[in-house]
Design a protein around this motif. Structure first.
Motif, PDB file in Angstrom:
ATOM      1  N   LEU A  10       0.808  -1.220   0.000  1.00 49.55           N
ATOM      2  CA  LEU A  10       0.000   0.000   0.000  1.00 49.55           C
ATOM      3  C   LEU A  10       0.843   1.272   0.000  1.00 49.55           C
ATOM      4  CD1 LEU A  10      -2.764  -1.083   2.553  1.00 49.55           C
ATOM      5  CD2 LEU A  10      -2.923  -1.039   0.062  1.00 49.55           C
ATOM      6  N   TYR A  43       3.037   4.434  -1.398  1.00 45.21           N
ATOM      7  CA  TYR A  43       2.670   5.332  -2.502  1.00 45.21           C
ATOM      8  C   TYR A  43       3.175   4.826  -3.848  1.00 45.21           C
ATOM      9  CZ  TYR A  43       1.957   9.589  -5.196  1.00 45.21           C
ATOM     10  OH  TYR A  43       1.554  10.484  -6.154  1.00 45.21           O
ATOM     11  N   ASN A  83      -1.042   1.023  -5.860  1.00 48.45           N
ATOM     12  CA  ASN A  83      -1.153   2.305  -6.562  1.00 48.45           C
ATOM     13  C   ASN A  83      -0.730   2.188  -8.021  1.00 48.45           C
ATOM     14  OD1 ASN A  83      -2.191   3.877  -4.479  1.00 48.45           O
ATOM     15  ND2 ASN A  83      -0.176   4.300  -3.632  1.00 48.45           N
ATOM     16  N   LEU A 120      -2.733   6.897  -3.342  1.00 45.41           N
ATOM     17  CA  LEU A 120      -2.397   7.538  -2.070  1.00 45.41           C
ATOM     18  C   LEU A 120      -1.390   6.689  -1.311  1.00 45.41           C
ATOM     19  CD1 LEU A 120      -6.044   8.282  -0.863  1.00 45.41           C
ATOM     20  CD2 LEU A 120      -4.515   9.943  -1.933  1.00 45.41           C
ATOM     21  N   ASP A 121      -0.773   7.310  -0.316  1.00 46.73           N
ATOM     22  CA  ASP A 121      -0.013   6.519   0.644  1.00 46.73           C
ATOM     23  C   ASP A 121      -1.020   6.095   1.707  1.00 46.73           C
ATOM     24  OD1 ASP A 121       1.820   5.308   2.226  1.00 46.73           O
ATOM     25  OD2 ASP A 121       3.226   6.979   2.309  1.00 46.73           O
ATOM     26  N   TRP A 122      -1.662   4.966   1.499  1.00 46.92           N
ATOM     27  CA  TRP A 122      -2.870   4.587   2.214  1.00 46.92           C
ATOM     28  C   TRP A 122      -2.679   4.496   3.726  1.00 46.92           C
ATOM     29  CZ3 TRP A 122      -7.368   4.401  -0.460  1.00 46.92           C
ATOM     30  CH2 TRP A 122      -7.258   4.384  -1.865  1.00 46.92           C
ATOM     31  N   GLN A 161      -2.255   8.234   5.588  1.00 49.20           N
ATOM     32  CA  GLN A 161      -3.359   9.181   5.579  1.00 49.20           C
ATOM     33  C   GLN A 161      -4.283   8.884   6.748  1.00 49.20           C
ATOM     34  OE1 GLN A 161      -3.705  11.615   3.175  1.00 49.20           O
ATOM     35  NE2 GLN A 161      -1.821  10.950   2.171  1.00 49.20           N
ATOM     36  N   THR A 208      -7.605   7.090   5.752  1.00 50.66           N
ATOM     37  CA  THR A 208      -7.568   5.771   5.104  1.00 50.66           C
ATOM     38  C   THR A 208      -6.806   4.711   5.902  1.00 50.66           C
ATOM     39  OG1 THR A 208      -5.574   6.404   3.853  1.00 50.66           O
ATOM     40  CG2 THR A 208      -7.724   6.776   2.801  1.00 50.66           C
ATOM     41  N   SER A 209      -6.010   5.121   6.884  1.00 50.54           N
ATOM     42  CA  SER A 209      -5.160   4.148   7.578  1.00 50.54           C
ATOM     43  C   SER A 209      -5.977   3.121   8.360  1.00 50.54           C
ATOM     44  CB  SER A 209      -4.177   4.865   8.510  1.00 50.54           C
ATOM     45  OG  SER A 209      -4.854   5.692   9.440  1.00 50.54           O
ATOM     46  N   ALA A 220      -7.973   0.722   6.117  1.00 48.41           N
ATOM     47  CA  ALA A 220      -7.035  -0.215   5.499  1.00 48.41           C
ATOM     48  C   ALA A 220      -6.618  -1.293   6.491  1.00 48.41           C
ATOM     49  CB  ALA A 220      -5.805   0.526   4.980  1.00 48.41           C
TER      50      ALA A 220
END
Length: 300
Positions: free
Chosen positions: A132, A134, A139, A152-154, A157, A160-161, A164
């Protein structure tokens, strides 16, 4: 005469019973009761883990409840509870029902679903951190289909973290939950399902009116395990994947406890956090048990 012999024998048998259970009681006292009492004591002190502890009463609790960080962290745990527990409960149940009905390829999928459960959380965390990232594979897939804006850098964030991590935990623990449900489904009589099919009941109707009611105790067990998991077993995922960041956006109570105890040397405050976490899990578990008991009484 026989009554007198029986009366003499009972105290002797009771004494031997105490002798046999004494080792396990001693084990529980040393490794369960004593640590809990010790943590409760240190939660009322100011201690850095090295020198003498000084008594401060409820000051640690007051400071925790006044801090913005604590409420942010508690909100994160509630997110895992309210979103994660339903995900970790429902999806394995649906897959277990399909496997129990022996859909095509069920033997392969049964092994495939269980495979992630044998991986350590550190391995799972490192794997998905890379996936996950970036510039990671996920991605790259999005960019390859023209969805560059979604790259995104999941795990870095705040928004989103946690979602995820919930999905990652679901993937990692999927197999164990499915096995628990399969064990429960094996107790459901086949003739009940066959009769429902003959009566024209569809798959969803059989699921909600036959399968779920007959394995309700197993579902209750899995929900209870997931509730406990949401408060006591997230540390390794947070530690490996996000380190609680950005800021406190993905920090949970047990990770904050670790930071206070081993990074800030605030053992008293960390002990107070442990007691709070214990109380939250206990109260939620009791409420959940009461709700299931009440629903069972209504059905009777």
């Amino acid at each position: 005469m026989r009554k007198n012999e029986a009366a003499v024998r009972r105290p002797a048998e009771a004494r031997w019973g105490y002798v046999f259970i004494a080792p396990i009681l001693l084990f529980l006292l040393i490794f369960l009761v004593f640590p809990i009492v010790q943590v409760a004591y240190y939660s009322l002190t100011s201690w850095d883990g090295r020198g003498a502890a000084s008594w401060v009463g409820l000051q640690n609790y007051v400071e925790l409840f006044r801090s913005k960080e604590f409420w942010t962290v508690l909100k994160n745990n509630l997110y895992f509870l309210l979103v994660g527990v339903p995900v970790w409960t429902i999806f394995p149940l649906l897959i277990a029902v399909l496997l129990h009905e022996e859909v095509k390829g069920w033997k392969f999928f049964k092994s495939a679903f269980f495979f992630p459960s044998v991986l350590s959380t550190a391995v799972v965390g490192v794997l998905f951190t890379a996936f996950l990232n970036y510039n990671g594979p996920f991605n790259e897939i999005l960019r390859s289909v023209g969805l560059d804006a979604l790259a995104l850098d999941w795990l870095a964030q705040g928004t989103t973290s946690i979602p995820a991590i919930i999905l990652i935990i679901n993937w990692a623990g999927f197999g164990s939950a499915v096995l628990i449900y399969l064990a429960g489904l094996s107790s459901v009589p086949n003739d009940v399902q066959e009769s429902a099919v003959l009566d024209g009941a569809g798959w969803f109707r059989r699921l909600f009116y036959i399968t779920i009611p007959m394995i309700k105790s197993v579902i209750q067990l899995n929900i209870l395990l997931n509730i406990i998991y949401a408060f006591t077993s997230l540390f390794s995922y947070i530690f490996v994947m996000t380190s609680g960041g950005p800021g406190y956006e993905s920090t949970v109570i047990e990770y904050l406890l670790y930071r206070k105890a081993f990074q800030s040397n605030e053992v008293g405050s960390a002990s107070a956090l442990a007691i709070i976490m214990f109380a939250i899990v206990f109260v939620i578990s009791r409420l959940q048990a009461r709700l299931f008991a009440a629903s069972g009484n209504e059905e009777e």
